[in-house]
Write a protein that holds these residues in place. Structure first.
Motif, PDB file in Angstrom:
ATOM      1  N   ALA A   1      44.011  33.221  46.950  1.00 46.80           N
ATOM      2  CA  ALA A   1      42.704  33.109  46.647  1.00 46.80           C
ATOM      3  C   ALA A   1      42.262  32.335  45.623  1.00 46.80           C
ATOM      4  CB  ALA A   1      42.301  34.622  46.577  1.00 46.80           C
ATOM      5  N   ALA A   2      42.922  32.336  44.523  1.00 50.47           N
ATOM      6  CA  ALA A   2      42.741  31.723  43.295  1.00 50.47           C
ATOM      7  C   ALA A   2      42.829  29.918  43.560  1.00 50.47           C
ATOM      8  CB  ALA A   2      43.653  31.951  42.278  1.00 50.47           C
ATOM      9  N   VAL A   3      43.670  29.708  44.552  1.00 55.08           N
ATOM     10  CA  VAL A   3      43.717  28.232  44.968  1.00 55.08           C
ATOM     11  C   VAL A   3      42.481  27.839  45.657  1.00 55.08           C
ATOM     12  CG1 VAL A   3      45.046  26.593  46.275  1.00 55.08           C
ATOM     13  CG2 VAL A   3      46.081  28.206  44.590  1.00 55.08           C
ATOM     14  N   TYR A   4      41.943  28.981  46.747  1.00 59.34           N
ATOM     15  CA  TYR A   4      41.005  28.538  47.616  1.00 59.34           C
ATOM     16  C   TYR A   4      39.760  28.426  46.833  1.00 59.34           C
ATOM     17  CZ  TYR A   4      43.211  28.536  52.281  1.00 59.34           C
ATOM     18  OH  TYR A   4      43.905  28.168  53.450  1.00 59.34           O
ATOM     19  N   ALA A   5      39.537  29.345  45.857  1.00 56.80           N
ATOM     20  CA  ALA A   5      38.286  29.653  44.963  1.00 56.80           C
ATOM     21  C   ALA A   5      38.064  28.737  44.046  1.00 56.80           C
ATOM     22  CB  ALA A   5      38.172  31.011  44.696  1.00 56.80           C
ATOM     23  N   LYS A   6      39.319  28.104  43.465  1.00 57.11           N
ATOM     24  CA  LYS A   6      39.543  27.124  42.427  1.00 57.11           C
ATOM     25  C   LYS A   6      39.254  28.066  40.964  1.00 57.11           C
ATOM     26  CE  LYS A   6      37.581  23.578  45.431  1.00 57.11           C
ATOM     27  NZ  LYS A   6      36.352  23.788  46.015  1.00 57.11           N
ATOM     28  N   VAL A   7      39.828  29.011  41.072  1.00 58.35           N
ATOM     29  CA  VAL A   7      39.678  30.014  39.809  1.00 58.35           C
ATOM     30  C   VAL A   7      41.200  30.456  39.542  1.00 58.35           C
ATOM     31  CG1 VAL A   7      37.410  30.670  40.206  1.00 58.35           C
ATOM     32  CG2 VAL A   7      39.151  31.972  41.247  1.00 58.35           C
ATOM     33  N   SER A   8      40.905  31.306  38.114  1.00 58.12           N
ATOM     34  CA  SER A   8      42.226  31.901  38.068  1.00 58.12           C
ATOM     35  C   SER A   8      42.657  33.038  38.734  1.00 58.12           C
ATOM     36  CB  SER A   8      42.477  32.063  36.525  1.00 58.12           C
ATOM     37  OG  SER A   8      41.302  33.171  36.114  1.00 58.12           O
ATOM     38  N   ARG A   9      43.792  33.463  38.855  1.00 59.46           N
ATOM     39  CA  ARG A   9      44.052  34.724  39.461  1.00 59.46           C
ATOM     40  C   ARG A   9      43.316  35.852  38.701  1.00 59.46           C
ATOM     41  NH1 ARG A   9      50.349  35.855  40.487  1.00 59.46           N
ATOM     42  NH2 ARG A   9      50.222  35.101  38.194  1.00 59.46           N
ATOM     43  N   ALA A  10      43.247  35.856  37.372  1.00 62.42           N
ATOM     44  CA  ALA A  10      42.603  36.856  36.636  1.00 62.42           C
ATOM     45  C   ALA A  10      41.066  36.870  36.956  1.00 62.42           C
ATOM     46  CB  ALA A  10      42.430  36.543  35.099  1.00 62.42           C
ATOM     47  N   ALA A  11      40.630  35.836  37.241  1.00 58.60           N
ATOM     48  CA  ALA A  11      39.236  35.656  37.974  1.00 58.60           C
ATOM     49  C   ALA A  11      39.062  36.332  39.226  1.00 58.60           C
ATOM     50  CB  ALA A  11      38.650  34.440  37.815  1.00 58.60           C
ATOM     51  N   VAL A  12      40.188  36.245  40.116  1.00 59.56           N
ATOM     52  CA  VAL A  12      40.086  37.046  41.301  1.00 59.56           C
ATOM     53  C   VAL A  12      40.067  38.525  41.236  1.00 59.56           C
ATOM     54  CG1 VAL A  12      41.505  37.441  43.440  1.00 59.56           C
ATOM     55  CG2 VAL A  12      41.188  35.070  42.726  1.00 59.56           C
ATOM     56  N   TYR A  13      40.852  39.071  40.349  1.00 64.03           N
ATOM     57  CA  TYR A  13      40.917  40.320  40.032  1.00 64.03           C
ATOM     58  C   TYR A  13      39.715  40.969  39.567  1.00 64.03           C
ATOM     59  CZ  TYR A  13      45.895  40.675  41.314  1.00 64.03           C
ATOM     60  OH  TYR A  13      47.062  40.858  42.220  1.00 64.03           O
ATOM     61  N   LYS A  14      39.089  40.306  38.539  1.00 64.45           N
ATOM     62  CA  LYS A  14      38.189  40.524  37.857  1.00 64.45           C
ATOM     63  C   LYS A  14      36.747  40.732  39.110  1.00 64.45           C
ATOM     64  CE  LYS A  14      34.672  39.406  34.252  1.00 64.45           C
ATOM     65  NZ  LYS A  14      34.425  38.532  33.260  1.00 64.45           N
ATOM     66  N   ARG A  15      36.668  39.855  39.974  1.00 65.33           N
ATOM     67  CA  ARG A  15      35.621  39.938  40.726  1.00 65.33           C
ATOM     68  C   ARG A  15      35.904  40.911  41.869  1.00 65.33           C
ATOM     69  NH1 ARG A  15      32.055  34.824  42.493  1.00 65.33           N
ATOM     70  NH2 ARG A  15      31.140  35.960  44.436  1.00 65.33           N
ATOM     71  N   MET A  16      37.260  41.309  42.092  1.00 63.35           N
ATOM     72  CA  MET A  16      37.483  42.183  43.158  1.00 63.35           C
ATOM     73  C   MET A  16      37.043  43.468  42.471  1.00 63.35           C
ATOM     74  SD  MET A  16      41.487  41.520  44.443  1.00 63.35           S
ATOM     75  CE  MET A  16      41.930  43.032  44.238  1.00 63.35           C
ATOM     76  N   LYS A  17      37.687  44.049  41.119  1.00 64.55           N
ATOM     77  CA  LYS A  17      37.301  44.988  40.482  1.00 64.55           C
ATOM     78  C   LYS A  17      35.710  45.114  40.323  1.00 64.55           C
ATOM     79  CE  LYS A  17      41.647  45.383  38.412  1.00 64.55           C
ATOM     80  NZ  LYS A  17      42.350  45.225  37.229  1.00 64.55           N
ATOM     81  N   ALA A  18      35.027  44.208  40.375  1.00 60.61           N
ATOM     82  CA  ALA A  18      33.378  44.369  40.309  1.00 60.61           C
ATOM     83  C   ALA A  18      32.766  44.394  41.358  1.00 60.61           C
ATOM     84  CB  ALA A  18      32.762  42.832  39.618  1.00 60.61           C
ATOM     85  N   GLY A  19      33.414  44.610  42.627  1.00 59.50           N
ATOM     86  CA  GLY A  19      32.745  44.346  43.980  1.00 59.50           C
ATOM     87  C   GLY A  19      32.416  43.362  44.602  1.00 59.50           C
ATOM     88  N   GLY A  20      32.754  42.042  43.926  1.00 60.51           N
ATOM     89  CA  GLY A  20      32.297  40.967  44.445  1.00 60.51           C
ATOM     90  C   GLY A  20      33.372  40.049  45.452  1.00 60.51           C
ATOM     91  N   LEU A  21      34.442  40.950  46.064  1.00 61.28           N
ATOM     92  CA  LEU A  21      35.185  40.351  46.528  1.00 61.28           C
ATOM     93  C   LEU A  21      35.995  41.241  47.516  1.00 61.28           C
ATOM     94  CD1 LEU A  21      36.314  37.386  47.235  1.00 61.28           C
ATOM     95  CD2 LEU A  21      38.236  37.793  45.444  1.00 61.28           C
ATOM     96  N   THR A  22      36.117  41.095  48.784  1.00 54.99           N
ATOM     97  CA  THR A  22      36.723  42.268  49.600  1.00 54.99           C
ATOM     98  C   THR A  22      38.490  41.991  49.473  1.00 54.99           C
ATOM     99  OG1 THR A  22      34.937  41.909  51.227  1.00 54.99           O
ATOM    100  CG2 THR A  22      37.028  42.987  51.826  1.00 54.99           C
ATOM    101  N   ALA A  23      39.034  42.947  49.512  1.00 56.54           N
ATOM    102  CA  ALA A  23      40.186  43.106  49.223  1.00 56.54           C
ATOM    103  C   ALA A  23      40.874  44.290  50.135  1.00 56.54           C
ATOM    104  CB  ALA A  23      40.931  43.103  47.961  1.00 56.54           C
TER     105      ALA A  23
END
Length: 116
Positions: A57-79
């Motif tokens: 997901a980090a590769v597709y979104a061009k962000v860090s893995r930490a940013a992916v987890y942060k967005r997941m935990k904030a409710g901004g990404l489905t997992a």
């Protein structure tokens, strides 16, 4: 600036397998053995479409893995998470959980939309 995503909505055919969402998030969790995990993953691919790990997901979104987890935990990404349950005996007779961390899959469509 926050990105407005079109969230993936689990269809009712997959909803019973998807599990329950953590409060305030779009992290769906379920658990089972290896056979149930294979059935869950096949249904995930059929009803949700291509999914990747948080690293993918980090590769597709061009962000860090930490940013992916942060967005997941904030409710901004489905997992979709699957916890493999069961126990196995170690060499010293102690039991341990087969998998302590869940398998996590994020829809590629949401990752691409976030990256855009």
């Amino acid at each position: 600036m926050a990105t407005a995503l079109q969230f993936v909505r689990p269809p009712k055919e997959f909803a019973r397998l998807a599990g329950i969402a953590d409060e305030g998030t779009r992290i769906f969790r379920t658990e089972g053995n290896h056979a149930q995990m294979r059935m869950w993953f096949d249904a995930l691919c059929e009803y949700i479409g291509p999914c990747v790990s948080p690293g993918g997901a980090a590769v597709y979104a061009k962000v860090s893995r930490a940013a992916v987890y942060k967005r997941m935990k904030a409710g901004g990404l489905t997992a979709f998470c699957f916890h493999i349950i069961g126990k196995t005996k170690t060499i010293f007779g102690k039991e341990k959980k087969l998998k302590e961390w869940p398998l996590v899959y994020i829809p590629v469509a949401e990752c691409k939309a976030w990256g855009a």
